[in-house]
Design a protein around this motif. Sequence first.
Motif, PDB file in Angstrom:
ATOM      1  N   VAL A  47      12.245   7.854  -5.306  1.00  0.00           N
ATOM      2  CA  VAL A  47      11.989   9.272  -5.591  1.00  0.00           C
ATOM      3  C   VAL A  47      11.083   9.837  -4.503  1.00  0.00           C
ATOM      4  CG1 VAL A  47      11.095  10.929  -7.276  1.00  0.00           C
ATOM      5  CG2 VAL A  47      12.207   8.817  -8.065  1.00  0.00           C
ATOM      6  N   HIS A  48      11.566  10.856  -3.799  1.00  0.00           N
ATOM      7  CA  HIS A  48      10.766  11.553  -2.791  1.00  0.00           C
ATOM      8  C   HIS A  48      10.274  12.868  -3.374  1.00  0.00           C
ATOM      9  CE1 HIS A  48      11.803   8.967   0.681  1.00  0.00           C
ATOM     10  NE2 HIS A  48      12.935   8.777   0.019  1.00  0.00           N
ATOM     11  N   VAL A  49       8.971  13.108  -3.237  1.00  0.00           N
ATOM     12  CA  VAL A  49       8.375  14.338  -3.782  1.00  0.00           C
ATOM     13  C   VAL A  49       7.776  15.169  -2.656  1.00  0.00           C
ATOM     14  CG1 VAL A  49       7.855  13.129  -5.934  1.00  0.00           C
ATOM     15  CG2 VAL A  49       6.086  13.322  -4.191  1.00  0.00           C
ATOM     16  N   LYS A  50       7.632  16.449  -2.919  1.00  0.00           N
ATOM     17  CA  LYS A  50       7.020  17.345  -1.938  1.00  0.00           C
ATOM     18  C   LYS A  50       5.570  16.927  -1.720  1.00  0.00           C
ATOM     19  CE  LYS A  50       6.439  22.240  -0.845  1.00  0.00           C
ATOM     20  NZ  LYS A  50       6.631  23.640  -1.324  1.00  0.00           N
ATOM     21  N   LYS A  51       5.186  16.773  -0.461  1.00  0.00           N
ATOM     22  CA  LYS A  51       3.868  16.221  -0.137  1.00  0.00           C
ATOM     23  C   LYS A  51       2.747  17.170  -0.533  1.00  0.00           C
ATOM     24  CE  LYS A  51       1.634  13.547   3.514  1.00  0.00           C
ATOM     25  NZ  LYS A  51       1.796  12.987   4.862  1.00  0.00           N
ATOM     26  N   SER A  52       1.737  16.623  -1.170  1.00  0.00           N
ATOM     27  CA  SER A  52       0.567  17.413  -1.554  1.00  0.00           C
ATOM     28  C   SER A  52      -0.392  17.552  -0.379  1.00  0.00           C
ATOM     29  CB  SER A  52      -0.142  16.729  -2.730  1.00  0.00           C
ATOM     30  OG  SER A  52      -1.418  17.293  -2.954  1.00  0.00           O
ATOM     31  N   GLU A  53      -1.039  18.677  -0.297  1.00  0.00           N
ATOM     32  CA  GLU A  53      -2.020  18.885   0.774  1.00  0.00           C
ATOM     33  C   GLU A  53      -3.218  17.968   0.608  1.00  0.00           C
ATOM     34  OE1 GLU A  53      -3.059  22.981   0.751  1.00  0.00           O
ATOM     35  OE2 GLU A  53      -1.075  23.680   1.402  1.00  0.00           O
ATOM     36  N   ASN A  54      -3.460  17.510  -0.616  1.00  0.00           N
ATOM     37  CA  ASN A  54      -4.643  16.692  -0.907  1.00  0.00           C
ATOM     38  C   ASN A  54      -4.368  15.191  -0.894  1.00  0.00           C
ATOM     39  OD1 ASN A  54      -6.104  19.117  -1.431  1.00  0.00           O
ATOM     40  ND2 ASN A  54      -5.254  19.153  -3.522  1.00  0.00           N
ATOM     41  N   VAL A  55      -3.113  14.795  -0.574  1.00  0.00           N
ATOM     42  CA  VAL A  55      -2.754  13.386  -0.721  1.00  0.00           C
ATOM     43  C   VAL A  55      -3.582  12.473   0.177  1.00  0.00           C
ATOM     44  CG1 VAL A  55      -0.928  13.373   1.043  1.00  0.00           C
ATOM     45  CG2 VAL A  55      -0.766  11.833  -0.924  1.00  0.00           C
ATOM     46  N   ALA A  56      -4.001  12.958   1.329  1.00  0.00           N
ATOM     47  CA  ALA A  56      -4.783  12.126   2.253  1.00  0.00           C
ATOM     48  C   ALA A  56      -6.105  11.689   1.635  1.00  0.00           C
ATOM     49  CB  ALA A  56      -5.025  12.877   3.551  1.00  0.00           C
ATOM     50  N   SER A  57      -6.644  12.514   0.741  1.00  0.00           N
ATOM     51  CA  SER A  57      -7.951  12.199   0.131  1.00  0.00           C
ATOM     52  C   SER A  57      -7.816  11.456  -1.182  1.00  0.00           C
ATOM     53  CB  SER A  57      -8.741  13.502  -0.099  1.00  0.00           C
ATOM     54  OG  SER A  57      -8.048  14.348  -0.993  1.00  0.00           O
ATOM     55  N   LYS A  78       3.964   2.186 -17.367  1.00  0.00           N
ATOM     56  CA  LYS A  78       3.528   0.862 -16.934  1.00  0.00           C
ATOM     57  C   LYS A  78       4.708  -0.081 -16.709  1.00  0.00           C
ATOM     58  CE  LYS A  78       0.379  -2.874 -18.213  1.00  0.00           C
ATOM     59  NZ  LYS A  78      -0.571  -3.384 -19.230  1.00  0.00           N
ATOM     60  N   ASP A  79       5.712  -0.008 -17.590  1.00  0.00           N
ATOM     61  CA  ASP A  79       6.839  -0.922 -17.509  1.00  0.00           C
ATOM     62  C   ASP A  79       7.866  -0.490 -16.475  1.00  0.00           C
ATOM     63  OD1 ASP A  79       5.719  -2.418 -19.539  1.00  0.00           O
ATOM     64  OD2 ASP A  79       6.749  -1.291 -21.122  1.00  0.00           O
ATOM     65  N   ARG A  80       7.918   0.799 -16.193  1.00  0.00           N
ATOM     66  CA  ARG A  80       9.006   1.324 -15.368  1.00  0.00           C
ATOM     67  C   ARG A  80       8.612   1.611 -13.913  1.00  0.00           C
ATOM     68  NH1 ARG A  80      12.872   4.535 -17.632  1.00  0.00           N
ATOM     69  NH2 ARG A  80      13.242   4.197 -19.841  1.00  0.00           N
ATOM     70  N   MET A  81       7.362   1.951 -13.683  1.00  0.00           N
ATOM     71  CA  MET A  81       6.943   2.262 -12.307  1.00  0.00           C
ATOM     72  C   MET A  81       6.941   0.982 -11.476  1.00  0.00           C
ATOM     73  SD  MET A  81       6.155   4.875 -10.453  1.00  0.00           S
ATOM     74  CE  MET A  81       5.164   6.236 -11.027  1.00  0.00           C
ATOM     75  N   VAL A  82       7.624   1.003 -10.324  1.00  0.00           N
ATOM     76  CA  VAL A  82       7.778  -0.195  -9.494  1.00  0.00           C
ATOM     77  C   VAL A  82       6.794  -0.179  -8.326  1.00  0.00           C
ATOM     78  CG1 VAL A  82       9.392  -1.588  -8.146  1.00  0.00           C
ATOM     79  CG2 VAL A  82      10.221  -0.321 -10.142  1.00  0.00           C
ATOM     80  N   PHE A  83       6.835   0.877  -7.498  1.00  0.00           N
ATOM     81  CA  PHE A  83       5.931   0.999  -6.350  1.00  0.00           C
ATOM     82  C   PHE A  83       5.499   2.457  -6.187  1.00  0.00           C
ATOM     83  CE2 PHE A  83       8.624  -2.641  -4.887  1.00  0.00           C
ATOM     84  CZ  PHE A  83       7.613  -3.594  -4.801  1.00  0.00           C
ATOM     85  N   SER A  84       4.283   2.626  -5.708  1.00  0.00           N
ATOM     86  CA  SER A  84       3.805   3.936  -5.257  1.00  0.00           C
ATOM     87  C   SER A  84       3.576   3.858  -3.749  1.00  0.00           C
ATOM     88  CB  SER A  84       2.488   4.305  -5.949  1.00  0.00           C
ATOM     89  OG  SER A  84       2.672   4.446  -7.339  1.00  0.00           O
ATOM     90  N   TYR A  85       4.110   4.830  -3.007  1.00  0.00           N
ATOM     91  CA  TYR A  85       4.015   4.810  -1.551  1.00  0.00           C
ATOM     92  C   TYR A  85       2.979   5.824  -1.060  1.00  0.00           C
ATOM     93  CZ  TYR A  85       8.537   2.540  -2.294  1.00  0.00           C
ATOM     94  OH  TYR A  85       9.538   1.716  -2.734  1.00  0.00           O
ATOM     95  N   ARG A  86       2.231   5.426  -0.044  1.00  0.00           N
ATOM     96  CA  ARG A  86       1.230   6.319   0.541  1.00  0.00           C
ATOM     97  C   ARG A  86       1.593   6.700   1.972  1.00  0.00           C
ATOM     98  NH1 ARG A  86      -4.155   7.663  -0.041  1.00  0.00           N
ATOM     99  NH2 ARG A  86      -4.394   6.275  -1.843  1.00  0.00           N
ATOM    100  N   HIS A  87       1.901   5.699   2.817  1.00  0.00           N
ATOM    101  CA  HIS A  87       2.083   5.939   4.246  1.00  0.00           C
ATOM    102  C   HIS A  87       3.542   6.214   4.621  1.00  0.00           C
ATOM    103  CE1 HIS A  87      -2.053   4.690   5.046  1.00  0.00           C
ATOM    104  NE2 HIS A  87      -1.836   3.622   4.275  1.00  0.00           N
ATOM    105  N   VAL A  88       4.451   5.405   4.102  1.00  0.00           N
ATOM    106  CA  VAL A  88       5.838   5.487   4.584  1.00  0.00           C
ATOM    107  C   VAL A  88       6.607   6.640   3.964  1.00  0.00           C
ATOM    108  CG1 VAL A  88       5.980   3.029   5.094  1.00  0.00           C
ATOM    109  CG2 VAL A  88       6.659   3.847   2.828  1.00  0.00           C
ATOM    110  N   ALA A  89       6.149   7.132   2.826  1.00  0.00           N
ATOM    111  CA  ALA A  89       6.858   8.227   2.162  1.00  0.00           C
ATOM    112  C   ALA A  89       5.926   8.875   1.149  1.00  0.00           C
ATOM    113  CB  ALA A  89       8.113   7.715   1.465  1.00  0.00           C
ATOM    114  N   SER A  90       6.226  10.110   0.822  1.00  0.00           N
ATOM    115  CA  SER A  90       5.563  10.781  -0.292  1.00  0.00           C
ATOM    116  C   SER A  90       6.471  10.589  -1.496  1.00  0.00           C
ATOM    117  CB  SER A  90       5.367  12.269   0.014  1.00  0.00           C
ATOM    118  OG  SER A  90       4.784  12.920  -1.103  1.00  0.00           O
ATOM    119  N   GLY A  91       6.191   9.564  -2.266  1.00  0.00           N
ATOM    120  CA  GLY A  91       7.066   9.266  -3.372  1.00  0.00           C
ATOM    121  C   GLY A  91       6.824   7.907  -3.975  1.00  0.00           C
TER     122      GLY A  91
END
Length: 546
Positions: A47-57, A78-91
């Motif tokens: 899932v790709h989401v629109k990048k937040s202006e505050n994501v860096a912080s 908790k059971d369904r979320m697999v990965f959260s991405y910071r650098h390679v994608a907003s999503g």
Amino acid sequence: MMKTNYTMQLSLLVSLIFILCSFNQITSVFAAEENQEHDHNLMTYIVHVKKSENVASFQSEDLHSWYHSFLPQNFPHKDRMVFSYRHVASGFAVKLTPEEAKSLQEKDGILLARPERTLSLHTTHSPTFLGLKHGQGLWNDDNLGKGVIIGVIDSGIYPYHPSFNDEGMPPPPAKWKGHCEFTGGKICNNKLIGARSLVKSTIQELPLEKHFHGTHTAAEAAGRFVEDASVFGNAKGVAAGMAPNAHIAMYKVCTDNIPCAESSILAAMDIAIEDGVDVLSLSLGLGSLPFFEDPIAIGAFAATQNGVFVSCSAANSGPGYSTLSNEAPWVLTVGASTIDRKIVALAKLGNGNEYEGETLFQPKDFSEQLMPLVYSGSFGFGNQTQNQSLCLPGSLKNIDLSGKVVVCDVGGRVSTIVKGQEVLNSGGVAMILANSETLGFSTSATAHVLPAVQLSYAAGLTIKEYIKSTYNPSATLIFKGTVIGDSLAPSVVSFSSRGPSQESPGILKPDIIGPGVNILAAWGVSVDNKIPAFNIFPVLQCLVLT
């Protein structure tokens, strides 16, 4: 009377409890079946989401919470979320049903939600052939990759091989933020400084592997100097990777059944950037895709922005045109070439002609006396003939090949080792493997189960014509061992993927070629009862010169 009434009431109460329990059990069964059916419909979506202006912080918890906010409130996060991405994608990567994914796609801020795909792996003398000499040039004693951290994204690693010993190596640079799941600490040792498994399963396992593709590629990139390396006595010498003093961090993204999940690869690249690697090496791919859909292109773009050099194999889908993987311009795409070392055997015919090929199994006691020669495709009709010509399992079971040298065609999606076993089962004493036209002159040194040699397509045609030209065709095999000095090397091997790039035809790809066939490197188990274990692996890994 009162006692009887009490007994009747108690019996009714017990019966009512039994009925209620039975009803609850039936309801539970239906609910379990419904949940099971629901679970079977779950797939991992990127899932790709629109990048937040505050994501860096955002701290990690803030990032997770923000991603969770896109999901329904009653969603089992908790059971369904697999990965959260910071650098390679907003999503993020999450398990959804197709209906849930469709509903999510309609929400504000969601750019794309699509099912993940799986990628495939692109499965001693090399330094000398490349002109790398101890104490000189790129291999100056003060260099050898010292201080460089190479992240290898692959199938895991066998950490106990001497190619990964840390004798005399300094600790990793202070910037290293990684983790070693083997030790539970910050590092495994000063050589193998990180090892993590990004494979999601019901049981979280250590980043070990069964196929040793990752072990082999990591050693090719940065294995330490290991003396007296060989396999079956061949290719003897000092084994070393391209950057023997570099640190290695392994990120396991492939299961033991080989599929490499897209969500895991993106997570590995994301974590590697955070960990502080300098180089990323990937020997896997998905074929040609638009760059905005290619997980390696997406992750490599972010890695490059963070100062990480990304090197990838071109793939093993040649020799056709436009068969590349990893063709983004910000990735170093490496094709596979031969080196000037061969492990040679000759097929000698009854007419005196000899044809050179390769094999890893070099028996010392094989007789050079001529024996009857047959082509396996000469015994049947129609499809049976094709199966027999390829020496497919079971195709020769009713044919007596006792004491004969058997010619088999390469191909049919069956390994040459399996073909040899079929010949052996039918009494054959030796095997000549004739390349397909596609393979041409490219041969592999393989540990066969019987005396064998793999020859070029042209040699195979000539031998088949010889068999048809005489009443008593005969042949034998002569084993020559390791031979150095092939004047035609380096040449691009048949399986190495070719350009031009489909997505960006104006960019020449691959960028370079490097040794990628019959390379001796670390292995997890001994194939010849010799320790430490090495094997020759006829596929390319990403060349890393630091």
